[in-house]
Design an enzyme around this catalytic site. Structure first.
Site, PDB file in Angstrom:
ATOM      1  N   THR A  96       0.818  -1.215   0.000  1.00 29.13           N
ATOM      2  CA  THR A  96       0.000   0.000   0.000  1.00 29.13           C
ATOM      3  C   THR A  96       0.851   1.263   0.000  1.00 29.13           C
ATOM      4  O   THR A  96       2.004   1.244   0.464  1.00 29.13           O
ATOM      5  CB  THR A  96      -0.893  -0.010   1.269  1.00 29.13           C
ATOM      6  OG1 THR A  96      -1.522   1.256   1.402  1.00 29.13           O
ATOM      7  CG2 THR A  96      -0.096  -0.267   2.536  1.00 29.13           C
ATOM      8  N   ASP A  97       0.259   2.364  -0.471  1.00 32.73           N
ATOM      9  CA  ASP A  97       0.962   3.656  -0.405  1.00 32.73           C
ATOM     10  C   ASP A  97       1.032   4.184   1.028  1.00 32.73           C
ATOM     11  O   ASP A  97       1.809   5.093   1.319  1.00 32.73           O
ATOM     12  CB  ASP A  97       0.292   4.688  -1.322  1.00 32.73           C
ATOM     13  CG  ASP A  97      -1.170   4.971  -0.988  1.00 32.73           C
ATOM     14  OD1 ASP A  97      -1.724   4.346  -0.074  1.00 32.73           O
ATOM     15  OD2 ASP A  97      -1.766   5.839  -1.662  1.00 32.73           O
ATOM     16  N   GLU A  98       0.212   3.598   1.929  1.00 31.21           N
ATOM     17  CA  GLU A  98       0.178   4.125   3.304  1.00 31.21           C
ATOM     18  C   GLU A  98       1.505   3.937   4.040  1.00 31.21           C
ATOM     19  O   GLU A  98       1.743   4.580   5.057  1.00 31.21           O
ATOM     20  CB  GLU A  98      -0.948   3.469   4.109  1.00 31.21           C
ATOM     21  CG  GLU A  98      -2.300   3.749   3.507  1.00 31.21           C
ATOM     22  CD  GLU A  98      -3.456   3.629   4.482  1.00 31.21           C
ATOM     23  OE1 GLU A  98      -3.224   3.523   5.696  1.00 31.21           O
ATOM     24  OE2 GLU A  98      -4.596   3.656   4.005  1.00 31.21           O
TER      25      GLU A  98
ATOM     26  N   TYR B 263      -2.051  -0.381  11.065  1.00 33.27           N
ATOM     27  CA  TYR B 263      -2.184  -1.065   9.768  1.00 33.27           C
ATOM     28  C   TYR B 263      -0.960  -0.775   8.883  1.00 33.27           C
ATOM     29  O   TYR B 263      -0.299  -1.703   8.400  1.00 33.27           O
ATOM     30  CB  TYR B 263      -3.462  -0.614   9.049  1.00 33.27           C
ATOM     31  CG  TYR B 263      -3.448  -0.926   7.562  1.00 33.27           C
ATOM     32  CD1 TYR B 263      -3.505  -2.248   7.106  1.00 33.27           C
ATOM     33  CD2 TYR B 263      -3.341   0.088   6.605  1.00 33.27           C
ATOM     34  CE1 TYR B 263      -3.464  -2.553   5.742  1.00 33.27           C
ATOM     35  CE2 TYR B 263      -3.301  -0.205   5.249  1.00 33.27           C
ATOM     36  CZ  TYR B 263      -3.370  -1.521   4.822  1.00 33.27           C
ATOM     37  OH  TYR B 263      -3.314  -1.820   3.487  1.00 33.27           O
TER      38      TYR B 263
ATOM     39  N   LYS C  44       2.027  -3.264   7.476  1.00 38.04           N
ATOM     40  CA  LYS C  44       2.307  -3.481   6.052  1.00 38.04           C
ATOM     41  C   LYS C  44       3.774  -3.113   5.747  1.00 38.04           C
ATOM     42  O   LYS C  44       4.445  -3.791   4.967  1.00 38.04           O
ATOM     43  CB  LYS C  44       1.371  -2.638   5.179  1.00 38.04           C
ATOM     44  CG  LYS C  44      -0.071  -3.098   5.167  1.00 38.04           C
ATOM     45  CD  LYS C  44      -0.275  -4.474   4.550  1.00 38.04           C
ATOM     46  CE  LYS C  44      -0.052  -4.521   3.058  1.00 38.04           C
ATOM     47  NZ  LYS C  44      -0.363  -5.853   2.484  1.00 38.04           N
TER      48      LYS C  44
HETATM   49  P1  NAD Z   1      -9.665  -7.247   2.181  1.00 42.27           P
HETATM   50  O1  NAD Z   1      -9.655  -6.970   3.634  1.00 42.27           O
HETATM   51  O2  NAD Z   1     -10.900  -6.965   1.390  1.00 42.27           O
HETATM   52  O3  NAD Z   1      -9.294  -8.783   1.911  1.00 42.27           O
HETATM   53  C1  NAD Z   1      -8.271  -9.439   2.579  1.00 42.27           C
HETATM   54  C2  NAD Z   1      -8.443 -10.929   2.343  1.00 42.27           C
HETATM   55  O4  NAD Z   1      -7.364 -11.617   3.003  1.00 42.27           O
HETATM   56  C3  NAD Z   1      -9.745 -11.499   2.913  1.00 42.27           C
HETATM   57  O5  NAD Z   1     -10.345 -12.359   1.979  1.00 42.27           O
HETATM   58  C4  NAD Z   1      -9.283 -12.277   4.144  1.00 42.27           C
HETATM   59  O6  NAD Z   1     -10.121 -13.384   4.454  1.00 42.27           O
HETATM   60  C5  NAD Z   1      -7.889 -12.718   3.730  1.00 42.27           C
HETATM   61  N1  NAD Z   1      -7.008 -12.974   4.868  1.00 42.27           N
HETATM   62  C6  NAD Z   1      -6.822 -12.211   5.965  1.00 42.27           C
HETATM   63  N2  NAD Z   1      -5.927 -12.780   6.785  1.00 42.27           N
HETATM   64  C7  NAD Z   1      -5.519 -13.927   6.189  1.00 42.27           C
HETATM   65  C8  NAD Z   1      -4.595 -14.948   6.539  1.00 42.27           C
HETATM   66  N3  NAD Z   1      -3.906 -14.894   7.688  1.00 42.27           N
HETATM   67  N4  NAD Z   1      -4.414 -15.975   5.682  1.00 42.27           N
HETATM   68  C9  NAD Z   1      -5.125 -16.054   4.527  1.00 42.27           C
HETATM   69  N5  NAD Z   1      -6.020 -15.121   4.156  1.00 42.27           N
HETATM   70  C10 NAD Z   1      -6.217 -14.062   4.975  1.00 42.27           C
HETATM   71  O7  NAD Z   1      -8.420  -6.449   1.596  1.00 42.27           O
HETATM   72  P2  NAD Z   1      -8.228  -5.775   0.166  1.00 42.27           P
HETATM   73  O8  NAD Z   1      -8.736  -4.396   0.214  1.00 42.27           O
HETATM   74  O9  NAD Z   1      -8.685  -6.714  -0.874  1.00 42.27           O
HETATM   75  O10 NAD Z   1      -6.626  -5.686   0.137  1.00 42.27           O
HETATM   76  C11 NAD Z   1      -5.848  -6.749  -0.390  1.00 42.27           C
HETATM   77  C12 NAD Z   1      -4.386  -6.369  -0.272  1.00 42.27           C
HETATM   78  O11 NAD Z   1      -4.145  -5.150  -0.986  1.00 42.27           O
HETATM   79  C13 NAD Z   1      -3.937  -6.105   1.162  1.00 42.27           C
HETATM   80  O12 NAD Z   1      -2.643  -6.610   1.316  1.00 42.27           O
HETATM   81  C14 NAD Z   1      -3.938  -4.590   1.283  1.00 42.27           C
HETATM   82  O13 NAD Z   1      -2.986  -4.171   2.224  1.00 42.27           O
HETATM   83  C15 NAD Z   1      -3.541  -4.197  -0.121  1.00 42.27           C
HETATM   84  N6  NAD Z   1      -4.022  -2.877  -0.585  1.00 42.27           N
HETATM   85  C16 NAD Z   1      -5.338  -2.550  -0.461  1.00 42.27           C
HETATM   86  C17 NAD Z   1      -5.764  -1.329  -0.978  1.00 42.27           C
HETATM   87  C18 NAD Z   1      -7.214  -0.919  -0.916  1.00 42.27           C
HETATM   88  O14 NAD Z   1      -7.534   0.229  -1.242  1.00 42.27           O
HETATM   89  N7  NAD Z   1      -8.132  -1.777  -0.509  1.00 42.27           N
HETATM   90  C19 NAD Z   1      -4.857  -0.455  -1.599  1.00 42.27           C
HETATM   91  C20 NAD Z   1      -3.503  -0.840  -1.679  1.00 42.27           C
HETATM   92  C21 NAD Z   1      -3.107  -2.059  -1.185  1.00 42.27           C
HETATM   93  O1  DAU Z   2      -4.125   3.986   0.473  1.00 45.13           O
HETATM   94  C1  DAU Z   2      -4.355   2.609   0.367  1.00 45.13           C
HETATM   95  C2  DAU Z   2      -5.208   2.142   1.517  1.00 45.13           C
HETATM   96  O2  DAU Z   2      -6.523   2.603   1.256  1.00 45.13           O
HETATM   97  C3  DAU Z   2      -5.195   0.642   1.716  1.00 45.13           C
HETATM   98  O3  DAU Z   2      -3.900   0.234   2.057  1.00 45.13           O
HETATM   99  C4  DAU Z   2      -6.180   0.223   2.809  1.00 45.13           C
HETATM  100  O4  DAU Z   2      -6.231  -1.184   2.901  1.00 45.13           O
HETATM  101  C5  DAU Z   2      -7.550   0.757   2.435  1.00 45.13           C
HETATM  102  O5  DAU Z   2      -8.479   0.447   3.442  1.00 45.13           O
HETATM  103  C6  DAU Z   2      -7.498   2.259   2.206  1.00 45.13           C
HETATM  104  O6  DAU Z   2      -7.228   2.939   3.457  1.00 45.13           O
HETATM  105  P1  DAU Z   2      -7.975   4.300   3.849  1.00 45.13           P
HETATM  106  O7  DAU Z   2      -7.942   4.479   5.301  1.00 45.13           O
HETATM  107  O8  DAU Z   2      -7.494   5.439   3.003  1.00 45.13           O
HETATM  108  O9  DAU Z   2      -9.472   3.904   3.326  1.00 45.13           O
HETATM  109  P2  DAU Z   2     -10.913   4.166   3.973  1.00 45.13           P
HETATM  110  O10 DAU Z   2     -11.909   3.825   2.911  1.00 45.13           O
HETATM  111  O11 DAU Z   2     -11.046   3.529   5.301  1.00 45.13           O
HETATM  112  O12 DAU Z   2     -10.928   5.731   4.163  1.00 45.13           O
HETATM  113  C7  DAU Z   2     -10.747   6.611   3.065  1.00 45.13           C
HETATM  114  C8  DAU Z   2     -10.772   8.028   3.592  1.00 45.13           C
HETATM  115  O13 DAU Z   2     -12.097   8.331   4.043  1.00 45.13           O
HETATM  116  C9  DAU Z   2      -9.880   8.234   4.802  1.00 45.13           C
HETATM  117  O14 DAU Z   2      -9.324   9.548   4.747  1.00 45.13           O
HETATM  118  C10 DAU Z   2     -10.826   8.125   5.994  1.00 45.13           C
HETATM  119  C11 DAU Z   2     -12.119   8.668   5.435  1.00 45.13           C
HETATM  120  N1  DAU Z   2     -13.359   8.072   5.995  1.00 45.13           N
HETATM  121  C12 DAU Z   2     -13.460   6.716   6.059  1.00 45.13           C
HETATM  122  C13 DAU Z   2     -14.582   6.125   6.592  1.00 45.13           C
HETATM  123  C14 DAU Z   2     -14.692   4.623   6.683  1.00 45.13           C
HETATM  124  C15 DAU Z   2     -14.400   8.898   6.427  1.00 45.13           C
HETATM  125  O15 DAU Z   2     -14.306  10.140   6.335  1.00 45.13           O
HETATM  126  N2  DAU Z   2     -15.514   8.308   6.946  1.00 45.13           N
HETATM  127  C16 DAU Z   2     -15.646   6.951   7.073  1.00 45.13           C
HETATM  128  O16 DAU Z   2     -16.690   6.498   7.597  1.00 45.13           O
END
Ligand code: NAD
Ligand code: DAU
Length: 353
Positions: A133-135, A159, A163
Site C-alpha cells: 500500500t501507499d500508506e 495497519y 504493512k
Molecule cells: P480485504 O480486507 O478486502 O481482503 C483481505 C483478504 O485476506 C480477505 O479475503 C481475508 O479473508 C484474507 N485474509 C486475511 N488474513 C488472512 C490470513 N492470515 N491468511 C489467509 N487469508 C487471509 O483487503 P483488500 O482491500 O482486498 O486488500 C488486499 C491487499 O491489498 C492487502 O494486502 C492490502 O494491504 C492491499 N491494498 C489494499 C488497498 C485498498 O484500497 N483496498 C490499496 C492498496 C493495497
Molecule cells: O491507500 C491505500 C489504503 O486505502 C489501503 O492500504 C487500505 O487497505 C484501504 O483500506 C485504504 O485505506 P484508507 O484508510 O485510506 O481507506 P478508507 O476507505 O477507510 O478511508 C478513506 C478516507 O475516508 C480516509 O481519509 C478516511 C475517510 N473516511 C473513512 C470512513 C470509513 C471517512 O471520512 N468516513 C468513514 O466512515
C-alpha cells in the site's frame, strides 16, 4: 502451470482472480482464511470451474502452505492476504501484526523452501509478488510531490506499520536469500465487492439506506483513487515484466478530498436513483469525530510502472465511480449478505449507530 493467490476472497484478491480467469486458462489456487472480509460469494461465478481451486486456510500455517506449494507447483505466489482496514487496526492491532507481519514472514519461509528446491527454468521464472500500500510512506504535505518508490517509509497507523514491516521482510528475503520478489505499493482502490466498512461502499449503502454518511474531521483529507480492475492489470504486468527485487508504485492520478468523493457519489445516486421528493443524498452527509492519527494526503507517482511496463489505467474517476454505484445497485443480495450480524456490530462500535 498455475499461480497461488492468497487473500483471493477479499475485495482486490477476488477481482484479481476473476479478471485472471477471464483472460487466462492458467489455474489459480486461492488460499484465504475467510476472515470477516473474505467472502466466497465474491467468487460465485467460478463455481464448478476446474481452473479455480479454493482452499480455506491461513498464510501463517506452514504445513498447509508448503503442502499446497509441493502439490500444485505454482510458477508464482501473489500475496493479497492481509488485515486491511485502518480503523479496525486502531481498535485492535493484534490481528494486523499476526497476519501482515508474522503471516507474511511464515509465507516467505514456505516460499523460500519451495523456491530453493526448484531447478532450471522453474526456479528462474518463479516470482513472489507482494501486494502492498501507499500508506507505508506516511502522510504528504499539501505541496509535497507524490510518493515515488524511493520515498521514505513513515507509516502512521498500526495497519500501515504492519504493512511496512511485511514489505521490509519481503525485501530482506530477496537480498539475503535471493528469493525472486516483486513488491507493489498501490493507492486507494474502489469498485465491485468492496466491503462496506471502507469510505466509498459505506457512503453508497448509507445513502441508499437513508442513514447518515459519516465524514471524519473536516473531510479535506486527500486520497488518490484507482478503480480496482486497473490495479489488477498493473499487478499482471508487474508479475510478467517487473524486475526482480524492485518495487512499483501504482496509482490512478486521482487526488480527491473525501468530502468531494462523497459529494460526487451523492450526485451519481441523485441521477441513477433519485429520492423522489427533490432532495439530494447530500443532505445525509454528517461530520463525525476524526480518525486518530488520520493521514492528510496520499498521492502516487506511477511513472516507473508506466515507463517500464507501459501500464495505463482504463477508468477515469468519473467512469469508475459510476460503474461502482451501478454494481452496488445491481447486487442487492450481495449487499444484504455482507451487512448482516457481524457487520452491524462493527457499525455500532465505530459509529454508535
Ligand atoms: P480485504 O480486507 O478486502 O481482503 C483481505 C483478504 O485476506 C480477505 O479475503 C481475508 O479473508 C484474507 N485474509 C486475511 N488474513 C488472512 C490470513 N492470515 N491468511 C489467509 N487469508 C487471509 O483487503 P483488500 O482491500 O482486498 O486488500 C488486499 C491487499 O491489498 C492487502 O494486502 C492490502 O494491504 C492491499 N491494498 C489494499 C488497498 C485498498 O484500497 N483496498 C490499496 C492498496 C493495497
Ligand atoms: O491507500 C491505500 C489504503 O486505502 C489501503 O492500504 C487500505 O487497505 C484501504 O483500506 C485504504 O485505506 P484508507 O484508510 O485510506 O481507506 P478508507 O476507505 O477507510 O478511508 C478513506 C478516507 O475516508 C480516509 O481519509 C478516511 C475517510 N473516511 C473513512 C470512513 C470509513 C471517512 O471520512 N468516513 C468513514 O466512515
Amino acid at each position: 502451470m498455475s499461480i497461488l493467490v492468497t487473500g483471493g476472497a477479499g475485495f482486490i484478491g477476488a477481482n484479481f482472480v476473476l479478471d485472471w480467469l477471464d483472460q487466462h486458462d492458467e489455474p489459480v489456487i486461492n488460499l484465504d482464511k475467510l476472515t470477516y472480509a473474505g467472502n466466497v460469494e465474491n467468487l460465485a461465478s467460478l463455481q464448478g470451474d476446474a481452473r479455480h481451486i479454493f482452499v480455506q486456510g491461513d498464510i501463517g500455517d506452514p504445513v498447509l502452505v508448503s503442502g499446497l506449494l509441493t502439490k500444485h507447483r505454482p510458477r508464482a505466489v501473489i500475496n493479497f492476504a492481509a488485515e486491511s482496514h485502518v480503523d479496525r487496526s486502531i481498535h485492535g492491532p493484534r490481528e494486523f501484526i499476526h497476519t501482515n507481519i508474522v503471516g507474511t514472514f511464515s509465507l516467505l519461509e514456505s516460499v523460500r523452501a519451495y523456491w530453493e528446491g526448484l531447478t532450471g527454468d522453474a526456479k528462474g521464472c518463479f516470482r513472489f509478488l507482494h501486494v502492498s500500500t501507499d500508506e507505508v510512506y506516511g502522510s504528504l504535505r499539501a505541496d509535497a510531490p507524490a510518493f515515488s518508490e524511493t520515498s521514505r517509509y513513515e507509516p502512521n497507523s498500526p495497519y500501515s506499520a504492519s504493512k511496512a514491516a511485511g514489505d521490509h521482510l519481503v525485501r530482506a528475503y530477496h537480498y539475503t536469500y535471493g528469493v525472486p520478489v516483486l513488491t507493489t505499493n498501490c493507492s486507494n482502490n474502489y469498485g465491485p465487492y468492496h466491503f462496506p466498512e471502507k469510505l466509498i461502499p459505506l457512503c453508497i449503502l448509507n445513502a441508499l439506506g437513508g442513514n447518515p454518511i459519516p465524514i471524519y474531521g473536516d473531510g479535506r483529507q486527500i486520497r488518490d483513487w484507482l478503480y480496482v480492475k486497473d490495479h489488477c492489470s498493473a499487478i499482471r504486468l508487474v508479475l510478467e515484466g517487473g524486475r526482480v527485487g524492485e518495487t512499483y508504485n501504482i496509482g490512478g492520478g486521482n487526488e480527491v478530498a473525501n468530502l468531494d468523493v462523497v459529494e460526487k457519489l451523492c450526485a451519481i445516486l441523485d441521477n441513477l436513483k433519485p429520492l423522489g421528493d427533490g432532495r439530494s443524498y447530500k443532505a445525509q452527509i454528517t461530520f463525525v469525530k476524526d480518525r486518530p492519527g488520520h493521514d492528510r494526503r496520499y498521492a502516487i507517482n506511477a511513472s516507473k510502472l508506466e515507463g517500464e511496463l507501459g501500464w495505463k489505467p482504463q477508468e477515469t474517476f468519473e467512469t469508475g465511480l459510476t460503474k461502482t454505484v451501478l454494481w452496488y445497485l445491481e447486487n442487492q443480495s450481495w449487499v444484504t449478505h455482507v451487512t448482516s450480524g457481524v457487520y452491524r456490530n462493527w457499525m455500532n462500535r465505530q459509529y454508535g449507530t
